[in-house]
Design an enzyme around this catalytic site. Structure first.
Site, short mmCIF file in Angstrom:
data_model
loop_
_atom_site.label_atom_id
_atom_site.label_comp_id
_atom_site.label_asym_id
_atom_site.label_seq_id
_atom_site.Cartn_x
_atom_site.Cartn_y
_atom_site.Cartn_z
N HIS A 16 19.90 31.07 -62.95
CA HIS A 16 19.87 30.03 -61.93
C HIS A 16 20.62 28.81 -62.45
O HIS A 16 20.52 28.46 -63.63
CB HIS A 16 18.42 29.67 -61.61
N ASP A 18 20.29 25.56 -62.38
CA ASP A 18 19.50 24.55 -63.09
C ASP A 18 19.00 25.09 -64.43
O ASP A 18 18.93 24.35 -65.42
CB ASP A 18 18.31 24.10 -62.24
N LYS A 19 18.64 26.36 -64.46
CA LYS A 19 18.14 26.95 -65.70
C LYS A 19 19.25 27.15 -66.73
O LYS A 19 19.01 27.10 -67.94
CB LYS A 19 17.43 28.27 -65.41
N GLU A 44 21.90 16.19 -71.60
CA GLU A 44 21.91 16.52 -70.17
C GLU A 44 23.15 17.34 -69.84
O GLU A 44 24.24 17.05 -70.31
CB GLU A 44 21.93 15.23 -69.33
N GLU A 57 22.50 11.15 -74.59
CA GLU A 57 22.51 10.31 -75.79
C GLU A 57 22.04 11.15 -76.99
O GLU A 57 20.96 11.74 -76.94
CB GLU A 57 21.58 9.10 -75.64
N LYS A 177 15.63 34.21 -57.93
CA LYS A 177 14.39 33.44 -57.76
C LYS A 177 13.27 34.40 -57.35
O LYS A 177 13.52 35.38 -56.63
CB LYS A 177 14.54 32.34 -56.71
N PHE A 252 23.17 38.02 -50.95
CA PHE A 252 23.20 36.97 -51.97
C PHE A 252 24.28 37.37 -52.99
O PHE A 252 23.98 37.76 -54.10
CB PHE A 252 21.83 36.84 -52.62
N ASP A 260 25.94 26.86 -56.23
CA ASP A 260 25.17 25.62 -56.21
C ASP A 260 25.33 24.93 -57.56
O ASP A 260 25.27 25.59 -58.61
CB ASP A 260 23.69 25.92 -55.96
N ALA A 261 25.52 23.62 -57.57
CA ALA A 261 25.59 22.88 -58.82
C ALA A 261 24.22 22.89 -59.50
O ALA A 261 23.18 23.02 -58.86
CB ALA A 261 26.02 21.43 -58.55
N ARG A 266 15.72 19.91 -63.44
CA ARG A 266 15.47 19.95 -62.01
C ARG A 266 14.48 21.05 -61.62
O ARG A 266 14.27 21.29 -60.43
CB ARG A 266 16.80 20.12 -61.26
N LYS A 267 13.87 21.69 -62.60
CA LYS A 267 12.89 22.73 -62.31
C LYS A 267 11.59 22.44 -63.06
O LYS A 267 11.01 23.30 -63.71
CB LYS A 267 13.45 24.11 -62.70
N LYS A 287 15.35 17.34 -74.79
CA LYS A 287 14.71 16.16 -75.39
C LYS A 287 14.09 16.50 -76.73
O LYS A 287 13.35 17.49 -76.84
CB LYS A 287 13.63 15.61 -74.46
N LYS A 291 10.24 12.31 -77.67
CA LYS A 291 10.09 12.05 -76.24
C LYS A 291 8.77 12.68 -75.78
O LYS A 291 8.63 13.90 -75.71
CB LYS A 291 11.24 12.66 -75.43
N ASP A 293 7.49 12.89 -72.95
CA ASP A 293 7.60 13.73 -71.76
C ASP A 293 7.42 15.20 -72.14
O ASP A 293 6.81 15.97 -71.41
CB ASP A 293 8.99 13.57 -71.12
#
Length: 420
Positions: A16, A18-19, A44, A57, A177, A252, A260-261, A266-267, A287, A291, A293
């Protein structure tokens, strides 16, 4: 919650868009930490048709060829054919990196506690790399103490990738998916309402060229090769009334970054509990462990899982909050949704007394900087797809239940109040 309801969670495959980004971000992190465990990383990634952009960064003494890392990871995922509009050896790779802000670095390098209190304790010397809130969750719906919908969705996604890579279903392509809707009664899973799989595929399968016939073949193959083996592992089986949907649009063929970008982070619901528990909003991949998060979300899962594993609750959610540059959490919350065997306040005091929740302590306990030698420089990239939590295919430190016996023993002793 009503007596009878449906709950749905989804997962995505490693192909995918994003993955792809999450895995590249964490591949970069692995490479940097392997050479320099003190690397500060916020990597990123953006992907689109024929393009990979590395930004963010990074402050590190490591010497890493980012372009080679990217191409190898894309090939490993399965994008090796230029006909897919995205290929490991032909995509453009652009690098636009900065160093970590010195304003952030000074708070991470020397925590407020060290500056104001002159603390000599090592765990007080490292401040949180950001402010924010993190959640962790566990429940007794599955052996790994995860919600059933996301557990099944991940297993289907992993199996979907496996039958592609082994050649069992050679017409499948990397993007895909999965989605599972579970029927609940009185808060307990009792059946499977809907299974949905959307998978990228070749336009034709052998001599089958008709679109409807292609989809019929895919549906039949996925049921036999993906769904049945996954559900054979569980006591809950699809029933005659379970809906099974495959590629509902009708085909598909165009997928991955061509379709798709993709972006890192984003997941976040796929990465955690499939929406079953709350989320603090922070992503994980790319990260470094200063971090919170990332590292504190793992710690929240560790706390919640040990509470449930100890039999002290059927469901448990833990929230932590941090201030940038401060080592100790600003707040800790334990919520058992009425399933606790003792009061939540008692559990909160046990958490304060038996779990280390300062960033340096979490990093040390989980070995988040010094990557295990047996993993050969692979750690974060292997959890970047198919969930960071509840993994049964990997030995992850935050999935251990070594504190369960400690918590049960502690309940036999007086629990005194303590501060955060």
């Amino acid at each position: 919650m009503p007596r009878h309801y449906l709950f749905t969670s989804e997962s995505v495959t490693e192909g995918h868009p994003d993955k792809i980004c999450d895995q590249i971000s964490d591949t970069i992190l692995d490479a940097l930490l392997t050479q320099d465990p003190k690397s500060r990383v916020a990597a990123e990634i953006v992907v689109n048709t024929g393009l990979v952009l590395i930004t963010g960064e990074i402050t590190s003494n490591a010497q890493v060829n980012f372009i080679d890392l990217v191409r190898k990871k894309i090939a490993e995922i399965g994008y090796t054919n230029a006909d897919n509009g995205f290929c490991s050896n032909s995509c453009a790779v652009l690098v636009a990196l900065d160093k970590q802000s010195p304003d952030i670095a000074q708070g991470v390098n020397t925590a407020q506690e060290s500056r104001e209190l002159s603390s000599e304790e090592a765990f007080d010397a490292v401040g949180a790399g950001d402010q924010g809130i993190m959640f962790g969750f566990a429940c007794n719906e599955t052996p790994e103490l995860m919600p059933l919908p996301i557990s099944l969705a991940h297993r289907l996604a992993r199996r979907l990738a496996a039958v592609r890579k082994t050649g069992q279903l050679p017409y499948l392509r990397p993007d895909g998916k999965t989605q599972v809707t579970v029927t609940y009664e009185d808060g307990k899973p009792v059946g499977i309402d809907t299974i949905l799989i959307s998978t990228q595929h070749a336009a034709t399968i052998g001599d089958i060229t008709d679109e409807a016939a292609v989809q019929a073949k895919i549906k039949q193959d996925l049921w036999e090769a993906v769904v049945k083996p996954v559900f054979a592992e569980d006591n809950i089986q699809p029933g005659q009334e379970t809906r099974f949907l495959v590629n509902p649009t009708g085909k598909f063929v165009i997928g991955g970054p061509q379709g798709d970008a993709g972006l890192t982070g984003r997941k976040i619901i796929v990465d955690t509990y499939g929406g079953y528990s709350r989320h603090g909003g922070g992503a994980f991949s790319g990260k470094d462990p200063t971090k919170v998060d990332r590292s504190a979300a793992y710690a929240c899962r560790y706390v919640a899982k040990n509470i449930v594993a100890a039999g002290l609750a059927d469901k448990c959610e833990v929230q932590l909050s941090y201030a940038i540059g401060v080592a100790r959490p600003v707040s800790i919350l334990v919520e058992t949704f009425g399933t606790g065997k003792v009061e939540d306040e008692v559990l909160l005091e046990l958490v304060k007394q038996h779990f280390e929740l300062r960033p340096a302590g979490i990093i040390q306990a989980f070995k988040l900087r010094n990557l295990p030698a047996e993993r050969n420089g692979r750690f974060y990239q292997d959890i970047a797809a198919y969930g960071h939590l509840g993994r049964t295919d990997l030995e992850l430190p935050w999935e251990q239940t070594d504190k369960a016996a400690v918590l049960k023993e502690a309940l036999s002793q007086p629990v005194s109040a303590s501060r955060v």
